[in-house]
Motif scaffolding. Sequence first.
Motif, PDB file in Angstrom:
ATOM      1  N   THR A  34     -22.552  51.725  44.232  1.00 42.93           N
ATOM      2  CA  THR A  34     -23.961  52.152  44.342  1.00 42.93           C
ATOM      3  C   THR A  34     -24.628  51.997  42.983  1.00 42.93           C
ATOM      4  OG1 THR A  34     -23.408  54.465  43.865  1.00 42.93           O
ATOM      5  CG2 THR A  34     -23.503  53.807  46.196  1.00 42.93           C
ATOM      6  N   ARG A  35     -25.823  51.439  42.960  1.00 43.72           N
ATOM      7  CA  ARG A  35     -26.542  51.226  41.717  1.00 43.72           C
ATOM      8  C   ARG A  35     -27.769  52.129  41.665  1.00 43.72           C
ATOM      9  NH1 ARG A  35     -25.953  46.207  39.335  1.00 43.72           N
ATOM     10  NH2 ARG A  35     -27.222  47.117  37.674  1.00 43.72           N
ATOM     11  N   ASN A  36     -28.021  52.690  40.491  1.00 43.77           N
ATOM     12  CA  ASN A  36     -29.258  53.431  40.279  1.00 43.77           C
ATOM     13  C   ASN A  36     -30.381  52.449  39.950  1.00 43.77           C
ATOM     14  OD1 ASN A  36     -28.120  55.959  40.663  1.00 43.77           O
ATOM     15  ND2 ASN A  36     -27.594  56.210  38.495  1.00 43.77           N
ATOM     16  N   TYR A  37     -31.503  52.624  40.553  1.00 46.60           N
ATOM     17  CA  TYR A  37     -32.633  51.756  40.247  1.00 46.60           C
ATOM     18  C   TYR A  37     -33.944  52.491  40.483  1.00 46.60           C
ATOM     19  CZ  TYR A  37     -33.275  51.100  45.299  1.00 46.60           C
ATOM     20  OH  TYR A  37     -33.497  51.303  46.627  1.00 46.60           O
ATOM     21  N   LYS A  38     -34.978  51.966  39.897  1.00 49.64           N
ATOM     22  CA  LYS A  38     -36.325  52.455  40.166  1.00 49.64           C
ATOM     23  C   LYS A  38     -37.239  51.269  40.389  1.00 49.64           C
ATOM     24  CE  LYS A  38     -37.379  52.965  35.212  1.00 49.64           C
ATOM     25  NZ  LYS A  38     -37.842  53.903  34.163  1.00 49.64           N
ATOM     26  N   ILE A  39     -38.320  51.505  41.126  1.00 48.74           N
ATOM     27  CA  ILE A  39     -39.266  50.446  41.457  1.00 48.74           C
ATOM     28  C   ILE A  39     -40.352  50.385  40.382  1.00 48.74           C
ATOM     29  CG2 ILE A  39     -40.935  49.596  43.140  1.00 48.74           C
ATOM     30  CD1 ILE A  39     -38.078  49.467  44.100  1.00 48.74           C
ATOM     31  N   LEU A  40     -40.566  49.197  39.812  1.00 43.61           N
ATOM     32  CA  LEU A  40     -41.611  48.981  38.827  1.00 43.61           C
ATOM     33  C   LEU A  40     -42.661  48.040  39.419  1.00 43.61           C
ATOM     34  CD1 LEU A  40     -39.485  48.425  35.588  1.00 43.61           C
ATOM     35  CD2 LEU A  40     -40.552  50.544  36.377  1.00 43.61           C
ATOM     36  N   SER A  41     -43.916  48.400  39.267  1.00 40.65           N
ATOM     37  CA  SER A  41     -45.012  47.575  39.780  1.00 40.65           C
ATOM     38  C   SER A  41     -45.567  46.724  38.652  1.00 40.65           C
ATOM     39  CB  SER A  41     -46.114  48.465  40.379  1.00 40.65           C
ATOM     40  OG  SER A  41     -45.630  49.181  41.487  1.00 40.65           O
ATOM     41  N   ALA A  42     -45.232  45.437  38.659  1.00 44.63           N
ATOM     42  CA  ALA A  42     -45.769  44.525  37.647  1.00 44.63           C
ATOM     43  C   ALA A  42     -47.233  44.224  37.926  1.00 44.63           C
ATOM     44  CB  ALA A  42     -44.959  43.235  37.621  1.00 44.63           C
ATOM     45  N   VAL A  43     -47.566  44.131  39.210  1.00 42.76           N
ATOM     46  CA  VAL A  43     -48.959  43.953  39.646  1.00 42.76           C
ATOM     47  C   VAL A  43     -49.233  45.039  40.667  1.00 42.76           C
ATOM     48  CG1 VAL A  43     -50.604  42.436  40.794  1.00 42.76           C
ATOM     49  CG2 VAL A  43     -48.919  41.474  39.213  1.00 42.76           C
ATOM     50  N   GLY A  63     -47.210  42.133  29.193  1.00 41.29           N
ATOM     51  CA  GLY A  63     -46.750  43.118  30.162  1.00 41.29           C
ATOM     52  C   GLY A  63     -47.850  43.666  31.051  1.00 41.29           C
ATOM     53  N   ALA A  64     -49.064  43.130  30.929  1.00 41.96           N
ATOM     54  CA  ALA A  64     -50.182  43.636  31.737  1.00 41.96           C
ATOM     55  C   ALA A  64     -50.123  43.143  33.178  1.00 41.96           C
ATOM     56  CB  ALA A  64     -51.512  43.237  31.105  1.00 41.96           C
ATOM     57  N   GLY A  65     -49.358  42.079  33.435  1.00 40.10           N
ATOM     58  CA  GLY A  65     -49.243  41.550  34.794  1.00 40.10           C
ATOM     59  C   GLY A  65     -49.857  40.176  34.974  1.00 40.10           C
ATOM     60  N   LYS A  66     -50.285  39.542  33.886  1.00 34.11           N
ATOM     61  CA  LYS A  66     -50.946  38.231  33.990  1.00 34.11           C
ATOM     62  C   LYS A  66     -49.999  37.165  34.554  1.00 34.11           C
ATOM     63  CE  LYS A  66     -51.930  37.551  29.703  1.00 34.11           C
ATOM     64  NZ  LYS A  66     -51.064  38.606  29.193  1.00 34.11           N
ATOM     65  N   SER A  67     -48.848  37.003  33.912  1.00 33.63           N
ATOM     66  CA  SER A  67     -47.928  35.932  34.318  1.00 33.63           C
ATOM     67  C   SER A  67     -47.420  36.151  35.735  1.00 33.63           C
ATOM     68  CB  SER A  67     -46.750  35.861  33.334  1.00 33.63           C
ATOM     69  OG  SER A  67     -47.194  35.467  32.056  1.00 33.63           O
ATOM     70  N   THR A  68     -47.124  37.396  36.081  1.00 36.03           N
ATOM     71  CA  THR A  68     -46.638  37.681  37.435  1.00 36.03           C
ATOM     72  C   THR A  68     -47.692  37.341  38.474  1.00 36.03           C
ATOM     73  OG1 THR A  68     -45.239  39.472  36.597  1.00 36.03           O
ATOM     74  CG2 THR A  68     -45.705  39.470  38.948  1.00 36.03           C
ATOM     75  N   MET A 232     -59.937  41.310  33.238  1.00 32.48           N
ATOM     76  CA  MET A 232     -59.045  41.950  32.273  1.00 32.48           C
ATOM     77  C   MET A 232     -58.043  42.856  32.997  1.00 32.48           C
ATOM     78  SD  MET A 232     -60.138  44.344  29.028  1.00 32.48           S
ATOM     79  CE  MET A 232     -61.497  43.234  28.704  1.00 32.48           C
ATOM     80  N   LEU A 233     -56.752  42.676  32.671  1.00 29.77           N
ATOM     81  CA  LEU A 233     -55.691  43.469  33.288  1.00 29.77           C
ATOM     82  C   LEU A 233     -55.070  44.424  32.286  1.00 29.77           C
ATOM     83  CD1 LEU A 233     -55.895  41.147  35.444  1.00 29.77           C
ATOM     84  CD2 LEU A 233     -53.432  41.371  35.713  1.00 29.77           C
ATOM     85  N   ASP A 234     -54.614  45.551  32.806  1.00 33.26           N
ATOM     86  CA  ASP A 234     -53.840  46.495  31.999  1.00 33.26           C
ATOM     87  C   ASP A 234     -52.914  47.260  32.924  1.00 33.26           C
ATOM     88  OD1 ASP A 234     -53.018  47.865  29.697  1.00 33.26           O
ATOM     89  OD2 ASP A 234     -54.394  49.513  30.086  1.00 33.26           O
ATOM     90  N   GLN A 235     -51.620  47.237  32.635  1.00 35.30           N
ATOM     91  CA  GLN A 235     -50.602  47.923  33.422  1.00 35.30           C
ATOM     92  C   GLN A 235     -50.697  47.548  34.901  1.00 35.30           C
ATOM     93  OE1 GLN A 235     -50.805  52.131  32.545  1.00 35.30           O
ATOM     94  NE2 GLN A 235     -50.259  51.829  30.397  1.00 35.30           N
ATOM     95  N   GLY A 236     -50.890  46.263  35.155  1.00 37.85           N
ATOM     96  CA  GLY A 236     -50.889  45.758  36.520  1.00 37.85           C
ATOM     97  C   GLY A 236     -52.145  45.974  37.305  1.00 37.85           C
TER      98      GLY A 236
END
Length: 339
Positions: A34-43, A63-68, A232-236
């Motif tokens: 079993t693996r511990n994980y959390k969900i991160l929202s890139a966008v 890290g603002a979400g542009k490339s994703t 302009m993006l910030d934190q997705g």
Amino acid sequence: MKENQMIYVNNLRKDFKSYSSRSGLKGAFRDLFTRNYKILSAVDGISFNVKPGEMVGYIGENGAGKSTSIKMLTGILTPTSGEVIVNGMNPHKEREEFVRTIGVVFGQRSQLWWDIAVQESFRLLKKVYRVSDEDYASHMEHVIDTLDIAPLLDKPVRKLSLGQRMRCELAAALIHNPPLLFLDEPTIGLDVLVKNKIRTFLKEINERYNTTILLTTHDLQDIEALCERVVMLDQGKVIYDGSINDLRARWMEGKEIHFQFKREVEKDELTKLSNGITVDWQPGKRKDLWIGHVEDNDEVISDIIARVVNELKIIDVNIKSITTEEIVRNIYEEGAVRE
């Protein structure tokens, strides 16, 4: 509404799982099952539209979400949720047909073959995009001439300088004359002359072919030179979507007076001289350089200059408007765009 848009994005989201390892040998065994994980929202639920023929700056910190989001717009990544329609197609579901309608330039990745001549790469891409000889000749003659890459065509890509390679990369992305062009840091590391040549060329193809351009860059001079609108993006999340002029009008709260004195000057001297006027004095790179931030008022500016000149000997004085780069930096430092 989406039918009239070159890019239609509605509540687009991309989540990633971030795994963490437990400590110790016991934890390593537990991680096998079993693996511990959390969900991160890139966008995180972004929405915006781009009309045909628009040149839009797409900006944000690392890290603002542009490339994703760009990867979802170009069909490389599948969204977790939301809707994206580009040039009337779903990028990841209709990928083979879709990629024939777009051009992509990534500043740090090459679509040219490293060891063969540039013109051979062009011929291979011509076959990939199924461009006829007539269309290739008529369109690429203009592209090659405008970007001044004719002397480079018989050289291997590995022997080109960065500026030469980027001009060739841009030409390669336009072999099939796409209606939509994605540019990710196209001028990174380039000198001023090459940057200006690329900017002039992008303006020309936009005017000549009505090419829609989405430009991602950290060089805000590219944005100011090419785009009337910025997203302009910030934190997705999208924190601003509008014209550069509106952004400047909303955030440009004053001007800067740059003084160069004949001797080293202390802040206390300047503070006494500006008594009664709100001035934020900031030191320059040397002790004889000072910058006074004041409100955009002609009387105030004239008054503070007169006071300083009457008491201190100066070599030079300049009045400058606050740049778009400084405005954007202030927005990210404060964490939100003013309503």
